[in-house]
Design a protein around this motif. Structure first.
Motif, mmCIF file in Angstrom:
data_model
loop_
_atom_site.group_PDB
_atom_site.id
_atom_site.type_symbol
_atom_site.label_atom_id
_atom_site.label_comp_id
_atom_site.label_asym_id
_atom_site.label_seq_id
_atom_site.Cartn_x
_atom_site.Cartn_y
_atom_site.Cartn_z
ATOM 1 N N ARG A 127 0.840 -1.201 0.000
ATOM 2 C CA ARG A 127 0.000 0.000 0.000
ATOM 3 C C ARG A 127 0.875 1.252 0.000
ATOM 4 N N GLU A 130 2.444 1.750 -3.453
ATOM 5 C CA GLU A 130 1.442 2.238 -4.419
ATOM 6 C C GLU A 130 1.156 3.722 -4.202
ATOM 7 N N THR A 131 1.133 4.144 -2.934
ATOM 8 C CA THR A 131 0.883 5.553 -2.615
ATOM 9 C C THR A 131 2.013 6.430 -3.155
ATOM 10 N N ALA A 133 4.106 5.648 -5.596
ATOM 11 C CA ALA A 133 4.089 5.581 -7.063
ATOM 12 C C ALA A 133 3.040 6.519 -7.647
ATOM 13 N N ALA A 134 1.951 6.724 -6.880
ATOM 14 C CA ALA A 134 0.876 7.610 -7.355
ATOM 15 C C ALA A 134 1.148 9.072 -7.012
ATOM 16 N N GLY A 135 2.337 9.324 -6.393
ATOM 17 C CA GLY A 135 2.698 10.702 -6.059
ATOM 18 C C GLY A 135 2.120 11.183 -4.742
ATOM 19 N N GLY A 136 1.584 10.257 -3.949
ATOM 20 C CA GLY A 136 0.986 10.637 -2.679
ATOM 21 C C GLY A 136 1.978 10.564 -1.534
#
Length: 201
Positions: A127, A130-131, A133-136
């Motif tokens: 998780r 993924e965060t 990688a999404a720029g979060g």
């Protein structure tokens, strides 16, 4: 319906508590929320807790129990409650039993969500990745190192509560690695069986 939900961080206690609140119309009680509410309301025990916390100290068991005792006397908890994150130790479990007995109450069920901790760590790491990688920004609770520390603390301090309730014939274990809906169904089946036993006494 007076319940305790046990399980390590990430086991899904919060998700399942929210569903139980909706289904049974009883409040979920977390010690953190209760402490903050007691401090904000300025009750005698809330003022005592504030003085201890302001001094940078941990709130002792007797103060926590006092806050739980006050909270379950409130109107919304008269039909029952869900304790989440409490008791954390054998001493707290003993104190909770004594406090409930003094009020003429007892727990109806103690449910533990059993999970594969290594898979929980993998899930949290995935998780977080993924965060990023999404720029979060990764939430503190989703930081794998922070999560491992919380898990270690649970295993060191709180995992002993399950055998305590198992020895008293009160513990029901549910596979927390199932889907969220399957876990909910398993909890509801447990509580329905409990209702049937109570009704036939």
């Amino acid at each position: 319906m007076r319940l305790i939900l046990l399980g390590p961080p990430g086991a899904g206690k919060g998700t399942q508590s929210a569903r139980l609140v909706k289904r049974y119309g009883i409040p979920q009680l977390s010690t953190g929320d209760m402490l903050r509410a007691a401090v904000a309301s300025g009750t005698p025990i809330g003022r005592k807790a504030k003085a201890i916390m302001d001094g940078g100290n941990l709130v002792p068991d007797e103060v926590v129990i006092g806050i739980v005792a006050e909270r379950i006397d409130e109107a919304d908890a008269q039909r029952g409650f869900i304790l989440d994150g409490f008791p954390r130790t054998i001493a707290q479990a003993d104190a909770l039993a004594d406090m409930l007995a003094a009020k003429g109450l007892k727990l109806d069920a103690v449910i533990e969500l059993k999970v594969d901790q290594s898979k929980l760590v993998e899930r949290i790491a995935k998780r977080a990745a993924e965060t990023v990688a999404a720029g979060g920004t990764v939430r503190k609770d989703d930081d794998p190192d922070v999560f491992k520390t919380r898990l270690a603390a649970y295993n060191r301090d709180t995992a002993v509560v399950s055998p305590y309730y198992r020895a008293r014939g009160m513990l029901t274990e549910i596979d927390g690695m199932q889907s969220i809906d399957d876990v909910t169904a398993a909890i509801e089946n447990t509580l329905e069986r409990l209702d049937e036993r109570v009704a036939t006494r």
